[in-house]
Design an enzyme around this catalytic site. Structure first.
Site, mmCIF file in Angstrom:
data_model
loop_
_atom_site.group_PDB
_atom_site.id
_atom_site.type_symbol
_atom_site.label_atom_id
_atom_site.label_comp_id
_atom_site.label_asym_id
_atom_site.label_seq_id
_atom_site.Cartn_x
_atom_site.Cartn_y
_atom_site.Cartn_z
ATOM 1 N N SER A 95 -0.013 5.508 -12.726
ATOM 2 C CA SER A 95 -0.397 4.109 -13.177
ATOM 3 C C SER A 95 -0.975 3.518 -13.951
ATOM 4 O O SER A 95 -1.098 4.019 -14.897
ATOM 5 C CB SER A 95 -0.223 3.165 -11.532
ATOM 6 O OG SER A 95 -0.596 2.524 -11.603
ATOM 7 N N MET A 96 -2.152 3.523 -14.136
ATOM 8 C CA MET A 96 -3.745 2.998 -14.688
ATOM 9 C C MET A 96 -3.737 4.324 -15.532
ATOM 10 O O MET A 96 -3.691 4.549 -16.522
ATOM 11 C CB MET A 96 -4.663 2.678 -14.178
ATOM 12 C CG MET A 96 -5.571 2.014 -15.302
ATOM 13 S SD MET A 96 -7.486 1.529 -14.136
ATOM 14 C CE MET A 96 -7.271 3.227 -13.580
#
Length: 262
Positions: A95-96
């Site tokens: 994700s991030m």
């Protein structure tokens, strides 16, 4: 070895493997810490040493202010990693963490460090394909709603006012960082890129996963697992097996199976 130790504040190594042929560097998701990768360590063979990135503002760095901008965060991580990349390495981000991993590899390259044997990303479209976002501007209820939508945050944490307040402090900062991130133009990498995704992940479609081909002149492959945005928790063994599969099998295969994984 646990804690910061000789690796400094930015990196965690849960088990030293001095003879390891490869290092696996892992970047957590928004709101996550290095501890999210601790369960991976027992699944790795002795030839692979896990190093997890620890962002400030959480776990044993809770008292530190979170980093608000990508340039500063990736630069700090690259500076820390530069000192320990004395052997071939892989980079994984979820994700991030996928965006931070990519930006860190770009900075390492500018520092004269060789690219990883593979960049492995998960749960997020390629840099430049996602622009903006307003989650970090929501009130606490709206932020909790987003965490509930994606899963990965225990309900009991969000139900406890003190825990919720503590967690939302760095979660909001993480969302601000990733939602205001705008990648600067950079030459494509040359290393292979592998994209991992959950088949029901609302954050990364199969078409978006293919977009990572634009960040490299190397090969791209996409692996889809059952599950949603946090598919990698219930699918941990399969995910680690896939990550290890990007290596030369001779480095990691023992007795016909990945060490620790049937």
């Amino acid at each position: 070895m646990t804690g910061a130790g000789p690796l400094g504040p930015w990196l965690r190594r849960y088990q030293a493997r001095p003879a390891a042929a490869v290092r696996l560097v892992c970047f957590p998701h928004a709101g996550g810490g290095a501890g999210s990768y601790r369960p991976w360590d027992t699944l790795l063979p002795s030839s692979v040493e896990l190093v997890a990135v620890q962002y400030p503002g959480r776990e044993d760095r809770f008292a530190e202010p979170p980093v608000a901008e990508m340039d500063e965060l990736a630069g700090q991580v690259a500076g820390a990693l530069r000192r320990v990349l004395d052997r071939p390495y892989l980079v994984f981000g979820h994700s991030m963490g996928s965006a931070i991993a990519y930006e860190t590899v770009q900075r390492l390259r500018r520092l004269g460090v060789a690219e990883p044997d593979a960049l492995i990303v998960s749960g997020r479209p390629a840099p430049g394909e996602v622009t903006g976002g307003e989650v970090h501007l929501r009130d606490d209820t709206g932020l909790c709603d987003e965490l509930t939508r994606l899963g990965g945050t225990p309900a009991e944490v969000l139900a406890d006012p003190q825990l919720r307040r503590a967690v939302l402090r760095y979660v909001r900062s993480d969302y601000r960082l990733i939602e205001t991130y705008r990648p600067a133009p950079a030459p494509p990498l040359s290393c292979p890129v592998s994209v991992l995704r959950g088949g029901d992940d609302p954050e990364l479609s199969a078409a978006q996963a293919a977009g990572w081909s634009r960040v490299t002149t190397g090969s791209l492959d996409v692996h889809t697992f059952p599950g949603d945005h946090f598919y990698l928790v219930p699918q941990r063994q399969a995910v680690v097996r896939t990550v290890l599969g990007t290596l030369d099998p001779a480095l990691t295969r023992t007795g016909g199976s990945w060490a620790g994984i049937p």
